[in-house]
Each structure stands twice: as C-alpha cells, then as structure tokens.
Design a protein around this motif. Structure first.
Motif, mmCIF file in Angstrom:
data_model
loop_
_atom_site.group_PDB
_atom_site.id
_atom_site.type_symbol
_atom_site.label_atom_id
_atom_site.label_comp_id
_atom_site.label_asym_id
_atom_site.label_seq_id
_atom_site.Cartn_x
_atom_site.Cartn_y
_atom_site.Cartn_z
ATOM 1 N N TRP A 32 0.732 -1.512 -0.314
ATOM 2 C CA TRP A 32 0.055 0.450 -0.138
ATOM 3 C C TRP A 32 0.639 1.112 0.038
ATOM 4 O O TRP A 32 0.559 2.403 -0.505
ATOM 5 C CB TRP A 32 -1.557 0.108 1.214
ATOM 6 C CG TRP A 32 -2.069 -1.212 0.550
ATOM 7 C CD1 TRP A 32 -2.091 -1.753 2.123
ATOM 8 C CD2 TRP A 32 -2.901 -1.190 0.208
ATOM 9 N NE1 TRP A 32 -3.117 -2.816 1.194
ATOM 10 C CE2 TRP A 32 -3.881 -2.229 0.344
ATOM 11 C CE3 TRP A 32 -3.458 -0.063 -0.624
ATOM 12 C CZ2 TRP A 32 -4.689 -2.401 -0.001
ATOM 13 C CZ3 TRP A 32 -4.818 -0.358 -1.540
ATOM 14 C CH2 TRP A 32 -5.263 -1.294 -1.147
ATOM 15 N N LEU A 33 1.659 1.536 0.548
ATOM 16 C CA LEU A 33 2.886 2.753 1.124
ATOM 17 C C LEU A 33 3.430 2.418 -0.495
ATOM 18 O O LEU A 33 3.380 3.787 -1.088
ATOM 19 C CB LEU A 33 4.135 2.050 1.882
ATOM 20 C CG LEU A 33 4.421 3.732 1.869
ATOM 21 C CD1 LEU A 33 3.660 4.606 2.039
ATOM 22 C CD2 LEU A 33 5.383 3.295 3.780
ATOM 23 N N ALA A 34 4.278 1.699 -1.214
ATOM 24 C CA ALA A 34 4.750 1.802 -2.601
ATOM 25 C C ALA A 34 3.952 2.551 -3.082
ATOM 26 O O ALA A 34 3.392 3.063 -4.077
ATOM 27 C CB ALA A 34 5.172 1.208 -3.050
ATOM 28 N N ALA A 53 9.767 9.402 0.246
ATOM 29 C CA ALA A 53 10.078 7.969 0.625
ATOM 30 C C ALA A 53 10.865 8.104 1.608
ATOM 31 O O ALA A 53 10.244 6.447 2.158
ATOM 32 C CB ALA A 53 10.279 7.857 -1.041
ATOM 33 N N TRP A 54 11.892 8.440 1.489
ATOM 34 C CA TRP A 54 12.954 7.868 2.426
ATOM 35 C C TRP A 54 12.097 7.807 4.164
ATOM 36 O O TRP A 54 12.116 7.435 4.766
ATOM 37 C CB TRP A 54 14.172 9.241 2.547
ATOM 38 C CG TRP A 54 14.700 8.165 3.574
ATOM 39 C CD1 TRP A 54 16.133 7.794 3.217
ATOM 40 C CD2 TRP A 54 15.042 9.147 5.231
ATOM 41 N NE1 TRP A 54 16.978 7.647 4.816
ATOM 42 C CE2 TRP A 54 16.770 8.364 4.830
ATOM 43 C CE3 TRP A 54 14.770 10.176 4.868
ATOM 44 C CZ2 TRP A 54 16.098 9.364 6.156
ATOM 45 C CZ3 TRP A 54 15.507 11.038 6.190
ATOM 46 C CH2 TRP A 54 16.268 10.054 7.297
ATOM 47 N N PHE A 55 11.587 9.246 4.526
ATOM 48 C CA PHE A 55 10.759 9.383 6.232
ATOM 49 C C PHE A 55 9.728 8.112 5.703
ATOM 50 O O PHE A 55 9.277 7.878 7.121
ATOM 51 C CB PHE A 55 10.310 10.597 6.071
ATOM 52 C CG PHE A 55 9.802 11.251 6.884
ATOM 53 C CD1 PHE A 55 10.510 10.626 8.183
ATOM 54 C CD2 PHE A 55 8.476 10.939 7.426
ATOM 55 C CE1 PHE A 55 9.458 11.438 9.217
ATOM 56 C CE2 PHE A 55 7.515 10.968 8.722
ATOM 57 C CZ PHE A 55 8.389 10.968 9.665
ATOM 58 N N ALA A 72 13.222 2.294 3.885
ATOM 59 C CA ALA A 72 14.127 3.635 3.502
ATOM 60 C C ALA A 72 14.587 3.256 1.939
ATOM 61 O O ALA A 72 14.484 4.106 1.029
ATOM 62 C CB ALA A 72 14.290 4.039 4.523
ATOM 63 N N LEU A 73 15.770 2.859 2.195
ATOM 64 C CA LEU A 73 16.042 2.152 0.449
ATOM 65 C C LEU A 73 15.284 2.600 -0.393
ATOM 66 O O LEU A 73 15.501 2.368 -1.352
ATOM 67 C CB LEU A 73 17.520 1.210 1.134
ATOM 68 C CG LEU A 73 18.143 1.527 -0.128
ATOM 69 C CD1 LEU A 73 19.150 2.532 -0.493
ATOM 70 C CD2 LEU A 73 19.465 -0.342 0.006
ATOM 71 N N ALA A 74 14.556 1.131 0.217
ATOM 72 C CA ALA A 74 13.901 0.156 -1.507
ATOM 73 C C ALA A 74 13.152 1.164 -1.801
ATOM 74 O O ALA A 74 13.331 1.153 -3.336
ATOM 75 C CB ALA A 74 13.524 -0.902 -0.906
ATOM 76 N N LEU A 75 12.189 1.932 -0.603
ATOM 77 C CA LEU A 75 10.872 3.035 -1.268
ATOM 78 C C LEU A 75 11.639 4.082 -2.149
ATOM 79 O O LEU A 75 11.261 4.873 -2.942
ATOM 80 C CB LEU A 75 10.563 3.520 -0.182
ATOM 81 C CG LEU A 75 9.329 2.623 0.084
ATOM 82 C CD1 LEU A 75 8.762 3.302 1.659
ATOM 83 C CD2 LEU A 75 8.128 2.159 -0.785
#
Length: 156
Positions: A32-34, A53-55, A72-75
């Motif tokens: 959902w977030l992505a 995205a990082w936050f 954080a890295l992936a998003l």
C-alpha cells in the motif's frame, strides 16, 4: 491543506500495511505504501519525491521492526526511478502503468529481500513476490480513487 491530504493518504497506507489479515490472504497483501507513494510521485513529483519516500520508509522500518533503513532504501530507489520518468509513465495507459507499478514493487521487494538476506540471512519463500501482482491489480482501483481525491481538494 495539500500536505494534510497527502499526509493522511500516506498514513492510511501505513495503517493498511499494518492491519492484521488471515494467514491465507496475508501473502497477497498489496504494498500500500509503495502504491500511494508512486501515485503522488507521478502526480506531484515536485511535492512528493525521494525525501518523502525515505521518511515513510523509516517509519515503516520502525513499525515493522525490520532492519533500520531497509524499507527507506527500497522506497527511495523506487520513487527515484518513478520521479525520474514521471512524464513518460503518466502518458501510458492504465494497463501499462499497472505493469510498471508491478515491476517497481517487485524491484522494491527484491531490494528488501537482498538487504535482509545480507544482514540477517533470511530465506525467500515461494509467495514472496505475490504483493507485486496484487499491487499491480490494485492500481486499477487506487489510481482513480487518489486522482478523484486530488481533484476534489485541488491539490497541485
């Protein structure tokens, strides 16, 4: 008002990511977030991009109890690619956007798996990439919903 609507949609996405589901359906939970971050970064790349995205990824790391910085890295990587190509992606049909969203979510899942495997030696299961498929399918529902929300509140 713009930041409130965007922030609330991201908060709802985080809550949906945390809601308990029956074990039978849990492997099919969309990311959902992505999805929400991808929509906002495609619609408003000047407002929602890599920093947001990082936050949000750090918040998800805390909520999920995963290795700090993995989500954080992936998003950040996924949203960077989407924001870099937002003009091309926005011109695609909904089917093509759905395929791209599925590939981006699969890339996010692969990056999360790779970092978790290096850090904690986790093993991959057969249903690990199902969220990429369900996220691509949910794009058909989520895209018009968030577009209607953006137009209703005149978010620019």
């Amino acid at each position: 008002m713009n930041f409130i609507v965007i922030g609330l949609s991201l908060l709802v996405a985080m809550v949906l990511a945390m809601l308990p589901m029956p074990l039978l359906f849990d492997p099919f939970r969309p990311d959902w977030l992505a999805l929400v971050l991808l929509y906002w970064s495609l619609a408003l790349p000047h407002r929602v991009s890599v920093g947001v995205a990082w936050f949000c990824g750090l918040v998800m790391d805390i909520l999920l109890g995963s290795t700090m910085g993995v989500h954080a890295l992936a998003l950040t990587m996924v949203i960077y690619v989407a924001a870099l190509n937002f003009q091309k992606i926005r011109n695609f049909s909904l089917w093509q956007q759905s395929a791209i969203v599925g590939l981006l979510v699969a890339a996010k899942l692969m990056l999360v798996y790779w970092v978790e495997h290096v850090a904690n030696s986790v093993a991959i299961t057969g249903h690990y990439f199902f969220p990429a498929l369900t996220s691509a399918a949910m794009w058909f529902w989520l895209f018009p919903l968030l577009r209607r929300l953006r137009r209703r509140f005149r978010i620019r």
